[in-house]
Design a protein around this motif. Structure first.
Motif, PDB file in Angstrom:
ATOM      1  N   UNK A  20      -2.380  -8.863  -3.045  1.00  0.00           N
ATOM      2  CA  UNK A  20      -2.961  -8.245  -4.241  1.00  0.00           C
ATOM      3  C   UNK A  20      -2.651  -6.752  -4.239  1.00  0.00           C
ATOM      4  N   UNK A  21      -2.677  -6.178  -5.426  1.00  0.00           N
ATOM      5  CA  UNK A  21      -2.516  -4.722  -5.521  1.00  0.00           C
ATOM      6  C   UNK A  21      -3.659  -4.066  -4.746  1.00  0.00           C
ATOM      7  N   UNK A  22      -3.362  -3.009  -4.005  1.00  0.00           N
ATOM      8  CA  UNK A  22      -4.423  -2.367  -3.214  1.00  0.00           C
ATOM      9  C   UNK A  22      -5.532  -1.795  -4.094  1.00  0.00           C
ATOM     10  N   UNK A  23      -6.749  -1.931  -3.613  1.00  0.00           N
ATOM     11  CA  UNK A  23      -7.891  -1.261  -4.226  1.00  0.00           C
ATOM     12  C   UNK A  23      -8.077   0.042  -3.463  1.00  0.00           C
ATOM     13  N   UNK A  24      -7.934   1.161  -4.166  1.00  0.00           N
ATOM     14  CA  UNK A  24      -7.980   2.479  -3.519  1.00  0.00           C
ATOM     15  C   UNK A  24      -9.302   3.182  -3.816  1.00  0.00           C
ATOM     16  N   UNK A  25      -9.932   3.717  -2.773  1.00  0.00           N
ATOM     17  CA  UNK A  25     -11.146   4.521  -2.912  1.00  0.00           C
ATOM     18  C   UNK A  25     -10.834   5.868  -2.284  1.00  0.00           C
ATOM     19  N   UNK A  26     -10.446   6.831  -3.135  1.00  0.00           N
ATOM     20  CA  UNK A  26     -10.003   8.135  -2.630  1.00  0.00           C
ATOM     21  C   UNK A  26     -11.131   8.892  -1.951  1.00  0.00           C
ATOM     22  N   UNK A  27     -12.364   8.779  -2.457  1.00  0.00           N
ATOM     23  CA  UNK A  27     -13.492   9.501  -1.856  1.00  0.00           C
ATOM     24  C   UNK A  27     -13.763   9.022  -0.431  1.00  0.00           C
ATOM     25  N   UNK A  46      -0.738  11.081   0.734  1.00  0.00           N
ATOM     26  CA  UNK A  46      -1.613  10.235   1.533  1.00  0.00           C
ATOM     27  C   UNK A  46      -0.797   9.273   2.383  1.00  0.00           C
ATOM     28  N   UNK A  47      -1.334   8.972   3.589  1.00  0.00           N
ATOM     29  CA  UNK A  47      -0.674   8.049   4.517  1.00  0.00           C
ATOM     30  C   UNK A  47      -1.713   7.129   5.147  1.00  0.00           C
ATOM     31  N   UNK A  48      -1.231   6.036   5.713  1.00  0.00           N
ATOM     32  CA  UNK A  48      -2.098   5.123   6.446  1.00  0.00           C
ATOM     33  C   UNK A  48      -2.324   5.698   7.839  1.00  0.00           C
ATOM     34  N   UNK A  49      -3.597   5.837   8.223  1.00  0.00           N
ATOM     35  CA  UNK A  49      -3.933   6.340   9.556  1.00  0.00           C
ATOM     36  C   UNK A  49      -4.198   5.170  10.505  1.00  0.00           C
ATOM     37  N   UNK A  85     -11.578   7.423   1.351  1.00  0.00           N
ATOM     38  CA  UNK A  85     -10.287   7.426   2.054  1.00  0.00           C
ATOM     39  C   UNK A  85      -9.940   6.055   2.631  1.00  0.00           C
ATOM     40  N   UNK A  86     -10.151   5.018   1.828  1.00  0.00           N
ATOM     41  CA  UNK A  86      -9.823   3.666   2.256  1.00  0.00           C
ATOM     42  C   UNK A  86      -9.094   2.920   1.136  1.00  0.00           C
ATOM     43  N   UNK A  87      -8.365   1.910   1.552  1.00  0.00           N
ATOM     44  CA  UNK A  87      -7.713   0.989   0.620  1.00  0.00           C
ATOM     45  C   UNK A  87      -7.913  -0.418   1.157  1.00  0.00           C
ATOM     46  N   UNK A 145       0.829  -1.207   0.000  1.00  0.00           N
ATOM     47  CA  UNK A 145       0.000   0.000   0.000  1.00  0.00           C
ATOM     48  C   UNK A 145       0.863   1.257   0.000  1.00  0.00           C
ATOM     49  N   UNK A 146       1.881   1.309   0.834  1.00  0.00           N
ATOM     50  CA  UNK A 146       2.762   2.485   0.875  1.00  0.00           C
ATOM     51  C   UNK A 146       3.380   2.720  -0.503  1.00  0.00           C
ATOM     52  N   UNK A 147       3.810   1.671  -1.153  1.00  0.00           N
ATOM     53  CA  UNK A 147       4.377   1.789  -2.497  1.00  0.00           C
ATOM     54  C   UNK A 147       3.341   2.357  -3.470  1.00  0.00           C
ATOM     55  N   UNK A 148       2.110   1.864  -3.419  1.00  0.00           N
ATOM     56  CA  UNK A 148       1.053   2.362  -4.303  1.00  0.00           C
ATOM     57  C   UNK A 148       0.747   3.833  -4.022  1.00  0.00           C
ATOM     58  N   UNK A 149       0.706   4.216  -2.748  1.00  0.00           N
ATOM     59  CA  UNK A 149       0.437   5.612  -2.401  1.00  0.00           C
ATOM     60  C   UNK A 149       1.545   6.521  -2.913  1.00  0.00           C
ATOM     61  N   UNK A 150       2.789   6.086  -2.795  1.00  0.00           N
ATOM     62  CA  UNK A 150       3.916   6.884  -3.290  1.00  0.00           C
ATOM     63  C   UNK A 150       3.815   7.107  -4.791  1.00  0.00           C
ATOM     64  N   UNK A 151       3.314   6.129  -5.518  1.00  0.00           N
ATOM     65  CA  UNK A 151       3.193   6.248  -6.965  1.00  0.00           C
ATOM     66  C   UNK A 151       2.002   7.100  -7.389  1.00  0.00           C
TER      67      UNK A 151
END
Length: 138
Positions: free
Chosen positions: A99-106, A75-78, A108-110, A64-70
């Protein structure tokens, strides 16, 4: 995941070093690996459930951290919630495939799913995590 990212993950946390998490190459990709050391075993001689959780959570968080950096480095994990399903006792070392993280920006979850596998590639456990994300400082 690439070897450099995994090395950073392992070096970032003294507990990961204590648990002697390592890496293994499976299908031309590097994955986190948990050995079968005596201090990681439970009362029946299989890998302790907490050790299995630790390696799966470390892999999921690193992915997840890798995906957020890209995608969005602000964004960070709270926090996170998780559920793990143990399918069979781990009678030897295990490796993790997340698995690759599924990100929902609205929202604010992965979401991630990490599968712990035996050396013969049989599933041992599966960890589902919902990470709550935040922007900026925690």
């Amino acid at each position: 995941m690439n070897a450099m990212r995994l090395a950073q993950t392992l070096a970032s946390n003294p507990f990961f070093q204590f648990a002697k998490l390592g890496t293994v190459n499976k299908n031309s990709e590097e994955h986190l690996r948990l050995g079968f050391d005596s201090f990681l075993k439970n009362h029946i001689g299989t890998l302790h459930a907490g050790a299995l959780f630790t390696v799966a959570q470390a892999d999921a968080h690193s992915n997840l951290v890798h995906a957020l950096e890209q995608h969005n480095p602000g964004w960070k994990v709270a926090t996170y919630t998780s559920q793990i399903f143990y399918e069979r006792p781990a009678k030897g070392p295990v490796w993790v495939n997340t698995t690759a993280p599924t990100l929902d920006w609205e929202k604010r979850v992965a979401h991630t799913v990490s599968t712990l596998n035996s050396e013969t590639d049989e599933p041992v456990a599966e960890l589902h995590i919902e990470f709550r994300l935040t922007q900026g400082e925690l």
